[in-house]
Design a protein around this motif. Structure first.
Motif, mmCIF file in Angstrom:
data_model
loop_
_atom_site.group_PDB
_atom_site.id
_atom_site.type_symbol
_atom_site.label_atom_id
_atom_site.label_comp_id
_atom_site.label_asym_id
_atom_site.label_seq_id
_atom_site.Cartn_x
_atom_site.Cartn_y
_atom_site.Cartn_z
ATOM 1 N N ALA A 130 42.019 42.878 37.201
ATOM 2 C CA ALA A 130 42.532 42.825 38.416
ATOM 3 C C ALA A 130 42.259 41.444 39.143
ATOM 4 O O ALA A 130 42.889 40.868 39.959
ATOM 5 N N ALA A 131 40.853 41.269 39.102
ATOM 6 C CA ALA A 131 40.443 40.135 39.670
ATOM 7 C C ALA A 131 40.944 38.768 39.498
ATOM 8 O O ALA A 131 41.090 37.654 40.099
ATOM 9 N N CYS A 132 41.632 38.570 38.087
ATOM 10 C CA CYS A 132 42.314 37.506 37.712
ATOM 11 C C CYS A 132 44.031 37.543 38.049
ATOM 12 O O CYS A 132 44.401 36.681 37.451
ATOM 13 N N GLY A 133 43.983 38.522 38.702
ATOM 14 C CA GLY A 133 45.648 38.856 39.114
ATOM 15 C C GLY A 133 46.368 39.730 37.922
ATOM 16 O O GLY A 133 47.704 39.644 37.860
ATOM 17 N N GLY A 134 45.487 40.228 36.887
ATOM 18 C CA GLY A 134 46.124 40.954 35.827
ATOM 19 C C GLY A 134 46.428 42.731 36.422
ATOM 20 O O GLY A 134 46.350 42.955 37.545
ATOM 21 N N SER A 135 46.762 43.318 35.361
ATOM 22 C CA SER A 135 47.290 44.645 35.719
ATOM 23 C C SER A 135 46.073 45.721 35.343
ATOM 24 O O SER A 135 46.441 46.918 35.639
ATOM 25 N N GLN A 136 45.129 45.213 34.786
ATOM 26 C CA GLN A 136 43.974 46.287 34.945
ATOM 27 C C GLN A 136 43.308 46.512 36.125
ATOM 28 O O GLN A 136 42.436 46.057 36.349
ATOM 29 N N THR B 6 38.552 30.251 37.918
ATOM 30 C CA THR B 6 39.899 29.882 37.460
ATOM 31 C C THR B 6 39.787 29.636 35.887
ATOM 32 O O THR B 6 40.680 30.088 35.189
ATOM 33 N N LEU B 7 38.870 28.904 35.583
ATOM 34 C CA LEU B 7 38.459 28.568 34.081
ATOM 35 C C LEU B 7 38.483 29.788 33.148
ATOM 36 O O LEU B 7 39.009 29.822 32.182
ATOM 37 N N LEU C 266 29.586 38.083 38.940
ATOM 38 C CA LEU C 266 29.732 39.429 39.624
ATOM 39 C C LEU C 266 31.248 39.911 39.689
ATOM 40 O O LEU C 266 31.448 41.119 39.285
ATOM 41 N N LEU C 267 32.227 39.059 39.637
ATOM 42 C CA LEU C 267 33.524 39.444 39.543
ATOM 43 C C LEU C 267 34.313 39.537 38.235
ATOM 44 O O LEU C 267 35.142 40.404 37.987
#
Length: 257
Positions: free
Chosen positions: A240-246, A228-229, A90-91
Motif C-alpha cells: 500500500a505504501a507504494c500505491g499498490g493493493s496490499q 521511489t527506487l 520503516l515504510l
C-alpha cells in the motif's frame, strides 16, 4: 487449545478499540511490538501484526537489497542514513532488506594477530565504527540503535542511551567487551574486506549498492528518493505504501470516553 486461541483472537480482532485496552502496559519499543503474540496483545496491535504476518507469508518476490557502506562520523553518511535510509526502511521493510557496513574510507594494517585502523575523521570515528559493528553483530535491533546514534548530537555518547532504549537486554559490559576485544577487531576486519571487495571500488561515502550493484544512476536515485527506487524495483505485488493493493489496516483509534 488451538480452537480456544482462535476464538480469543477472533473476539479480540472484532472488539471495538481493542488496540487501546492494554497499550498503557506496553513495555516494548514499537519495533518489537510484533515480535511475539504477547507483545502484540500487550501493546494493542494484534490485528496489525497479524495482517503484517499474513502479507509477508504471501510474498514470493525477493526483497530489494540495499547496502550502505559508510563512516560513523561522516556528515553525508549520517544525513543519508537518518533522513533517507531509515525512514524508507520503516515504510518498506516488508519489501527491502538493509545491510550496514561501517568502515568507509578507513585503512587497516596487520598488527600480529590483530589489525589497527586509521579513520578519515580520526580515532572517535574508528570507535564509532567499532561500536556499530559490534551492535550489528549482537542484536536484531541494530538498525534503530544506529539510527538513534547517528541522529544524535554526539554519536559516541549516545550509544549507551540508544542501546537502553531499543535493546535493554543487551549488556553494555558485553558491548564494551566486543569493542575492546578480539571480536570487535575481527568484525571491523570483515567490514574492511567487504569494502575492499566492492566492484567498482568505492570512491566516496555514503556508497550505496542495490541488489549488490552500484552505478552512478542507482546512487543518484537512492540519494534523491530511495523510497521511489525501492518501490519501482520490487518485483512482487506493490504494498500500500507504494500505491499498490496490499492494503494494511493501520488505522487504530483510542476512544474518547
Amino acid at each position: 487449545m488451538k480452537t480456544l486461541v482462535l476464538l480469543i483472537l477472533t473476539l479480540w480482532l472484532n472488539t471495538p478499540y481493542a488496540s487501546c485496552f492494554l497499550s498503557s502496559s506496553c513495555t516494548y519499543p514499537p519495533a518489537k511490538w510484533c515480535s511475539s503474540l504477547d507483545s502484540s496483545i500487550q501493546c494493542g496491535v494484534l490485528k496489525q501484526c497479524l495482517e503484517s504476518d499474513f502479507i509477508k507469508s504471501r510474498q514470493t518476490a525477493s526483497p530489494v537489497q540495499v547496502a550502505l557502506y559508510y563512516e560513523s562520523l561522516c556528515p553525508g553518511c549520517r544525513l543519508f542514513l537518518t533522513e533517507m535510509l531509515f525512514p524508507t526502511w520503516l515504510l518498506l521493510n516488508d519489501i527491502m532488506s538493509v545491510s550496514l557496513v561501517p568502515y568507509g574510507n578507513a585503512q587497516e594494517k596487520p598488527d600480529g594477530q590483530k589489525y589497527t585502523f586509521a579513520c578519515q575523521h580520526g580515532e572517535q570515528e574508528c570507535l564509532g565504527n567499532m561500536i556499530e559493528a559490534c551492535i550489528l553483530n549482537m542484536t536484531s535491533m541494530a538498525f534503530p540503535i544506529i539510527f538513534c546514534m547517528e541522529s544524535s548530537t554526539d554519536v559516541i555518547s549516545a550509544a549507551d542511551s540508544c542501546v537502553k532504549l531499543y535493546a535493554p537486554e543487551l549488556s553494555m559490559e558485553k558491548l564494551k567487551s566486543c569493542v575492546g576485544g578480539d571480536l570487535g577487531n575481527q568484525l571491523m576486519h570483515q567490514n574492511a574486506l567487504q569494502t575492499r571487495a566492492l566492484n567498482p571500488p568505492h570512491q566516496y561515502v555514503p556508497w550505496v549498492t542495490i541488489n549488490g550493484e552500484h552505478t552512478d544512476s542507482l546512487q543518484e536515485k537512492a540519494q534523491s528518493s530511495l523510497f521511489t527506487l525501492v518501490c519501482g524495483l520490487y518485483k512482487g505485488p506493490k504494498p500500500a505504501a507504494c500505491g499498490g493493493s496490499q492494503r494494511r489496516h493501520y488505522k487504530s483509534f483510542c476512544q474518547n470516553k
